[in-house]
Write a protein that holds these residues in place. Structure first.
Motif, mmCIF file in Angstrom:
data_model
loop_
_atom_site.group_PDB
_atom_site.id
_atom_site.type_symbol
_atom_site.label_atom_id
_atom_site.label_comp_id
_atom_site.label_asym_id
_atom_site.label_seq_id
_atom_site.Cartn_x
_atom_site.Cartn_y
_atom_site.Cartn_z
ATOM 1 N N LYS A 58 67.090 99.488 54.725
ATOM 2 C CA LYS A 58 65.633 99.368 54.521
ATOM 3 C C LYS A 58 65.010 98.436 55.571
ATOM 4 N N PRO A 59 65.066 98.829 56.824
ATOM 5 C CA PRO A 59 64.634 97.927 57.896
ATOM 6 C C PRO A 59 63.133 97.883 58.088
ATOM 7 N N PHE A 60 62.686 96.825 58.744
ATOM 8 C CA PHE A 60 61.348 96.753 59.309
ATOM 9 C C PHE A 60 61.470 97.033 60.806
ATOM 10 N N ARG A 61 60.576 97.855 61.307
ATOM 11 C CA ARG A 61 60.543 98.172 62.745
ATOM 12 C C ARG A 61 59.298 97.525 63.352
ATOM 13 N N ILE A 62 59.506 96.697 64.344
ATOM 14 C CA ILE A 62 58.424 95.936 64.960
ATOM 15 C C ILE A 62 58.107 96.523 66.328
ATOM 16 N N LYS A 63 56.844 96.837 66.560
ATOM 17 C CA LYS A 63 56.395 97.329 67.866
ATOM 18 C C LYS A 63 55.675 96.198 68.594
ATOM 19 N N VAL A 64 56.234 95.804 69.739
ATOM 20 C CA VAL A 64 55.668 94.705 70.532
ATOM 21 C C VAL A 64 55.150 95.276 71.846
ATOM 22 N N ARG A 65 53.886 94.997 72.158
ATOM 23 C CA ARG A 65 53.260 95.530 73.377
ATOM 24 C C ARG A 65 52.870 94.404 74.314
ATOM 25 N N ASN A 66 53.121 94.636 75.603
ATOM 26 C CA ASN A 66 52.643 93.724 76.638
ATOM 27 C C ASN A 66 51.203 94.101 76.972
ATOM 28 N N ILE A 67 50.265 93.196 76.720
ATOM 29 C CA ILE A 67 48.845 93.515 76.864
ATOM 30 C C ILE A 67 48.428 93.681 78.325
ATOM 31 N N LEU A 68 49.270 93.236 79.271
ATOM 32 C CA LEU A 68 48.919 93.346 80.683
ATOM 33 C C LEU A 68 49.129 94.751 81.222
ATOM 34 N N ASN A 69 50.099 95.478 80.656
ATOM 35 C CA ASN A 69 50.406 96.796 81.212
ATOM 36 C C ASN A 69 50.652 97.869 80.151
ATOM 37 N N ASP A 70 50.528 97.496 78.876
ATOM 38 C CA ASP A 70 50.697 98.423 77.744
ATOM 39 C C ASP A 70 52.119 98.942 77.561
ATOM 40 N N ASN A 71 53.089 98.359 78.257
ATOM 41 C CA ASN A 71 54.486 98.689 77.952
ATOM 42 C C ASN A 71 54.844 98.097 76.589
ATOM 43 N N VAL A 99 58.063 97.781 73.345
ATOM 44 C CA VAL A 99 59.438 97.960 72.880
ATOM 45 C C VAL A 99 59.448 97.760 71.372
ATOM 46 N N HIS A 100 60.559 98.163 70.748
ATOM 47 C CA HIS A 100 60.744 97.962 69.315
ATOM 48 C C HIS A 100 61.965 97.078 69.069
ATOM 49 N N PHE A 101 61.937 96.376 67.964
ATOM 50 C CA PHE A 101 63.152 95.782 67.423
ATOM 51 C C PHE A 101 63.075 95.855 65.909
ATOM 52 N N TYR A 102 64.190 95.545 65.246
ATOM 53 C CA TYR A 102 64.291 95.724 63.797
ATOM 54 C C TYR A 102 64.640 94.419 63.111
#
Length: 354
Positions: A108-121, A123-126
């Motif tokens: 039952k994981p949580f998936r976190i979406k992290v965005r770099n605001i400078l270039n919109d790249n 990644v995810h982590f759990y």
């Protein structure tokens, strides 16, 4: 094969003090004070659909504004630990775009979406409940597989980086038939090696949705790698077949591909190549592996009946007394590694699997 033994939910095993000491020694302990239970205090959620409007079994959660600010900050700090060794200077360039929660499966994981605001790249982590089985599986994956994986532990919380790739079931359903004949032969080779690797290191339940296929462009061709993404069934089941992906019906397209594209001699060659690679990795990381196996041998990772069943099946399979004399799942795994280290040059180590 009967799959009844993997249909019941596997219990979560606690992290003992010796495993914690090991994790601390190898910089696996997070200093960021965020816990899985903190993320459970969401105020509401909405269903997440894929691009075809199918329910993904994930829900996007939201929190009250006071809790969200603290949670976001800590999640950014976790990102910095995973990807930049704790450099807090990058935090001002990060945004937590989404926190998703999955109600499917054991962890039952949580998936976190992290965005770099400078270039919109992004990644995810759990973030998951820590389970000793999964931690052993992740550590063995990092040491013994061709790929590295990063994770952190904080109390009873596990933070795990995302493994990119196409889920195996999706790949087989939508992309496998579109591959060229050369690509199919390479995928068959990769599945043989993946099957061998899971069997030797006792990573179970590699059904199609528990691994990903990663296409990689290499000069004038596309090669495919197969990586596990679920490590809950490390050294747990007593049925030896559960550690061999070839026996799951969900993997039948891959098995048929192997049979159609590879001759028996080629299958044995690729199995031998994988054993040799594993033996070399075991040798190069022997001190670390020895520490880990010692902890596993004294840890409780499966019911006694599972250990007894598995060790006797492996004894009958290999005629190696080390399996018969094993007292724990850690001992069984150590016997497997010793067997490979002694015999990896022998073309008949394991009987033909396909």
């Amino acid at each position: 094969m009967s799959e009844s033994s993997v249909l019941f939910k596997k219990p979560s095993y606690p992290i003992n003090e010796f495993l914690l000491e090991y994790l601390d020694r190898y910089d696996r302990i997070s200093t960021v004070t965020v816990f899985y239970d903190d993320l459970l205090r969401f105020s509401g959620s909405i269903v997440v659909y894929d691009k075809n409007d199918h329910d993904t079994l994930w829900v996007r959660v939201y929190y009250n504004e006071f809790e969200r600010a603290e949670i976001d900050l800590n999640l950014k700090k976790i990102y910095s630990l995973l990807h930049s060794d704790g450099n807090l200077e990058i935090i001002k360039f990060l945004n937590i775009d989404a926190i998703d929660y999955c109600t499917f499966g054991n962890s039952k994981p949580f998936r976190i979406k992290v965005r770099n605001i400078l270039n919109d790249n992004y990644v995810h982590f759990y973030v998951k409940k820590a389970d000793a089985s999964r931690i052993y599986g992740l550590e063995l994956e990092d040491i013994l597989s061709p790929d590295k994986i990063n994770f952190l532990v904080h109390g009873d919380t596990l933070i795990e980086e995302h493994i990119i790739g196409i889920p195996g079931d999706v790949f087989m359903e939508t992309l496998l038939t579109k591959c060229t004949e050369t690509e199919k032969a390479q995928i068959a080779k990769e599945f043989v090696k993946f099957n061998e690797r899971c069997m030797i290191r006792l990573l179970g339940d590699m059904r199609a949705y528990n691994y990903v296929v990663l296409p990689i462009h290499d000069f004038d061709q596309v090669v495919h790698r197969i990586r596990p993404i679920d490590f809950d069934q490390q050294c747990y089941e007593g049925n030896f077949k559960i550690y061999r992906p070839q026996f799951f019906k969900e993997n039948n397209p891959m098995v048929q591909l192997v049979k159609s594209k590879l001759q028996a001699s080629s299958i044995e060659q690729y199995k031998n190549e994988e054993r040799a690679a594993l033996a070399k990795r075991l040798h190069s990381a022997r001190k670390r592996i020895s520490r880990l196996l010692h902890i596993m041998s004294n840890d409780f990772l499966a019911p006694d009946e599972h250990t007894e069943k598995l060790k006797m099946e492996l004894f009958r399979y290999t005629n190696d007394l080390n399996f018969k004399n094993a007292n724990s799942m850690g001992d069984v795994l150590e016997a497997s590694f010793e067997f490979i280290s002694r015999n990896y040059k022998n073309a008949n180590i394991f009987k033909p699997g396909f």
